[in-house]
Design an enzyme around this catalytic site. Structure first.
Site, mmCIF file in Angstrom:
data_model
loop_
_atom_site.group_PDB
_atom_site.id
_atom_site.type_symbol
_atom_site.label_atom_id
_atom_site.label_comp_id
_atom_site.label_asym_id
_atom_site.label_seq_id
_atom_site.Cartn_x
_atom_site.Cartn_y
_atom_site.Cartn_z
ATOM 1 N N GLY A 36 -43.044 31.147 -42.389
ATOM 2 C CA GLY A 36 -43.645 30.242 -43.355
ATOM 3 C C GLY A 36 -45.103 30.012 -43.017
ATOM 4 O O GLY A 36 -45.878 30.948 -42.816
ATOM 5 N N ASP A 37 -45.495 28.736 -42.968
ATOM 6 C CA ASP A 37 -46.888 28.394 -42.658
ATOM 7 C C ASP A 37 -47.007 27.825 -41.251
ATOM 8 O O ASP A 37 -47.949 27.086 -40.954
ATOM 9 C CB ASP A 37 -47.424 27.392 -43.681
ATOM 10 C CG ASP A 37 -46.583 26.119 -43.747
ATOM 11 O OD1 ASP A 37 -45.503 26.096 -43.123
ATOM 12 O OD2 ASP A 37 -47.025 25.150 -44.393
#
Length: 759
Positions: free
Chosen positions: A667-668
């Site tokens: 993800g981030d």
């Protein structure tokens, strides 16, 4: 002469390493002050002991140990330090005289003893085999003459004028008595201490460890005999007639049971007990009719000690001879067993007495399965019948046989064809004792014709196989290439034949940053043994390369006589290598950004923690999460989000050192590992630099200008945890705390932080 010298060098035991004398000499040479310091403190101790053991007032005999101690120091120190050693002996002697309130006596004794010490050390250097004092009566006698008797006489002669001038607190006695007392005291002291010190210096250093059981038993025997010797000495001197007869008993037992060094410890103990009893007046003086008879008590001690020392040296010589003979017997046995030939011996009953190791290896037997069995048990039925009916009767009659063809059976049933030649050993009456048979394994010779027939078929097969096969002769020159080798290297057989293998093709390491492995062909040519297979990058004639696996086999000359060259097989592993690299990279890196993934991060964090613990140096772990990244995905799509993540990854990678690790967890979420930092302030500086770099605008294709920021949580080893799980958890907690406190910020883990979830 050492008794083992008569056996020749081959029968003498090998030295066990450097001796205590070598170690002491190295220590004294390392610092100039050590030898004089040892001389001073040793003389102080030994002269003080001499004064304590001095007889009752009115007598003059004192057991003088310092000469022997000084001789050993002079032997072990370098020539430049010998004057300083003599000065140390003089200073220690004077200091002991002052402490014992007898400075006048020490001044009278000291010049003579120093001269005797120097002369004794000089003469002792001429005794080349002095380290064998415990195993050679001749060496012991030589040492006794040049380092005990002559120095004692010299000391007494040089001290006599000073004693007569100063009186040294002594009563008026005849000059001959003064001289005799001085000489006898020096003889006793050196006779007791010098052989002990020389035997100790001959011991290996460092001493063998762990201690063997026989050594522990010898130590226990020494302790028991020392206690017995002390007890017998006290009892005999106080209550028995002819006490030295009884005192000699434990010494006689010790001379037989103990080695020379331990016997000398026993002698020293008995002498000290004797001296103490004389010094305290507990020993009744024997009746005398003349002044010279006053020395009989001490002279009896000398006469008692000499036979024990000579007996111990003789026992030591006998022990050395026995050990040397046992070692020689063991060497002969091992030589027979390890000779690289098939050999066996049989007795008069035809049963096996001994076999060589190669015999056992070729037939697959253990020695315990062979010894005592009839030699015919290892033949097939036809050979056994011929041996019993023809060969053995003729051999027992003539005593020899040559090139008898047998077929033996290995343990696994495999036939082994041999040619047996044997001779016999007989006693003085001509009776058969044992045989010595040498067997030549001719199984391979019998297969030679079959191998020749196979040669043509093998050559045809080489033309068809897909692996490159290269033949190289014993001089390292190319001999043959099969078609696959021509295709792989780019050289034709006509162009390659006769070229030197070294430098023909360039080999490099499989990876770009690793050197080429050792050339297996060169190793095989040098050692004529089969090296382990290796892998390398082979640079072809056109400069392209292939990853290959190299398998090398040495070739024997026809008939198995000598070395004929090398066969090199090259297996093309390029495709497998490329696939392995691709799979390895995918297993440890994020597919989108190319950054290390969680698996590789865990490995590098474990390594960094081990290094940090060993070097006592901190490291930092940063958890980073993009702020409001979901909004960018929702507004511009996942493709734009992916492009943004790749751009962010490049900026973070550029903001840290090459030795740091930047990882994408998914993800981030990103993680940065900072090993080998000086303090937490370094991590804060890097984090602020990352915040600055990431917050700059992003221009991605036709998208409008994008802005993102990081929330960063930092955990520092060892303050915030000493294992990877704790550090990761606390860095994660600090990151969520940074998000709660406003985002676009960094925060170190604090003691009061608890696990938080994102808001």
């Amino acid at each position: 002469m050492n008794p083992t010298d008569a056996l020749g060098p081959e029968l003498q035991r090998q030295p066990s390493g450097p001796s205590l004398e070598d170690a002491l000499r190295d220590r004294l040479d390392a610092a100039f002050w050590r030898a004089p310091a040892l001389a001073l403190f040793g003389a102080l101790l030994l002269v003080s002991l001499t004064l304590l053991l001095e007889r009752q007032p009115g007598s003059q005999i004192a057991i003088w140990f310092t000469d022997a101690y000084g001789m050993v120091l002079l032997l072990c120190c370098r020539p430049a330090a010998r004057v300083a050693v003599l000065a140390g002996l003089m200073a220690g002697t004077l200091a002991a005289g002052l402490l014992g309130e007898r400075p006048d006596l020490m001044l009278a004794w000291m010049p003579g003893h120093l001269m005797a010490t120097a002369a004794g050390a000089w003469m002792l250097q001429g005794v080349a085999q002095r380290q064998q004092i415990g195993s050679s009566p001749a060496v012991l006698a030589q040492v006794g003459l040049v380092a005990v008797l002559l120095p004692a006489l010299l000391s007494a002669s040089l001290s006599l004028p000073l004693l007569m001038l100063t009186s040294a607190g002594l009563p008026a006695v005849p000059v001959t008595m003064i001289w005799l007392n001085q000489a006898l005291g020096g003889v006793i002291g050196s006779l007791v201490l010098l052989p002990l010190l020389l035997a100790a210096l001959a011991q290996p250093w460092p001493s063998p460890a762990p201690e063997r059981p026989d050594r522990r038993r010898s130590n226990a025997d020494t302790l028991v005999l020392m206690l017995a010797g002390a007890g017998v000495t006290v009892l005999a001197l106080l209550h028995l007639v002819h006490p030295f007869v009884y005192i000699a008993l434990p010494l006689m037992i010790g001379a037989v049971l103990l080695d020379f060094l331990r016997l000398q410890l026993l002698v020293l103990g008995v002498t000290l007990v004797f001296g103490a009893m004389v010094a305290t007046g507990l020993v009744a003086e024997p009746p005398t009719t003349a002044r010279w008879q006053e020395v009989l008590l001490h002279l009896s001690l000398v006469v008692m000690l000499l036979p024990e020392l000579l007996l111990s040296a003789a026992v030591g010589a006998s022990r050395e001879r026995r050990l040397a003979l046992e070692a020689q017997r063991e060497r002969y046995r091992q030589l027979y067993e390890r000779t690289p030939a098939m050999m066996h011996s049989i007795g008069p009953d035809g049963r096996m007495l001994a076999v060589s190791r190669l015999w056992l290896e070729r037939l697959g037997y253990d020695e315990r399965d062979v010894i005592g069995r009839p030699s015919t048990d290892f033949l097939d039925a036809d050979s056994r019948r011929r041996a019993i009916e023809q060969v053995l009767p003729q051999f027992l009659r003539t005593g020899e046989c040559r090139d008898v063809e047998y077929r033996m059976l290995a343990r696994d049933g495999r036939p082994v064809d041999v040619l047996l030649s044997a001779t016999s050993e007989r006693d003085a009456q001509g009776r058969f004792l044992r045989s010595l048979a040498v067997l030549e394994d001719v199984t391979r010779k019998r297969l030679a014709e079959q191998l020749a027939a196979e040669h043509q078929r093998t050559a045809a097969m080489l033309e068809c196989i897909g692996d490159a096969v290269i033949g190289i002769d014993a001089r390292g020159r190319l001999r043959s290439l099969n078609p696959a080798a021509v295709a792989m290297t780019g050289w034709t057989l006509e162009e390659a034949r006769g070229r030197d293998w070294a430098g023909w093709l360039v080999r490099r390491g499989v990876a770009d940053d690793e050197p080429a492995p050792p050339d297996p062909v060169a190793l095989c040519l040098a050692h004529r043994t089969r090296p382990e297979p290796t892998s390398c990058r082979l640079v072809r004639r056109d400069a392209s390369w292939r990853v290959v696996r190299e398998i090398v086999l040495p070739m024997s000359a026809p008939g198995g006589q000598g070395f004929d060259g090398v066969v090199l097989t090259l297996q093309d592993m390029t495709a497998a290598h490329d696939l392995a690299r691709t799979l390895a990279h995918r297993a440890h890196h994020d597919a989108l950004t190319g950054l290390p993934n969680r698996l590789l991060l865990q490995d590098r964090l474990q390594q960094a923690l081990r290094l940090a613990r060993r070097q006592h140096q901190p490291l930092a772990l940063m958890f980073m999460d993009l702020d409001h990244f979901k909004q960018i995905n929702d507004r511009h799509g996942h493709d734009a989000g992916d492009e943004l993540l790749k751009a962010v990854a490049q900026r973070v990678r550029g903001a840290v050192r090459a030795s740091d690790t930047v990882c994408r967890l998914g993800g981030d979420e990103f993680v940065v590992l900072l090993p080998q930092i000086e303090a937490a302030l370094d991590a804060e500086r890097v984090a602020r630099h990352i915040l600055s770099e990431v917050s700059r605008p992003y221009r991605l294709g036709a998208l409008p200008e994008l802005h993102v920021s990081f929330s960063i949580g930092i955990a520092v080893f060892p303050e915030d945890g000493e294992d990877e799980a704790t550090l990761m958890r606390r860095a994660d907690t600090a990151m969520y705390q940074a998000k709660r406190e406003g985002r676009n910020a960094l925060r170190f883990h604090q003691r009061g932080d608890t696990d938080l979830t994102p808001t």
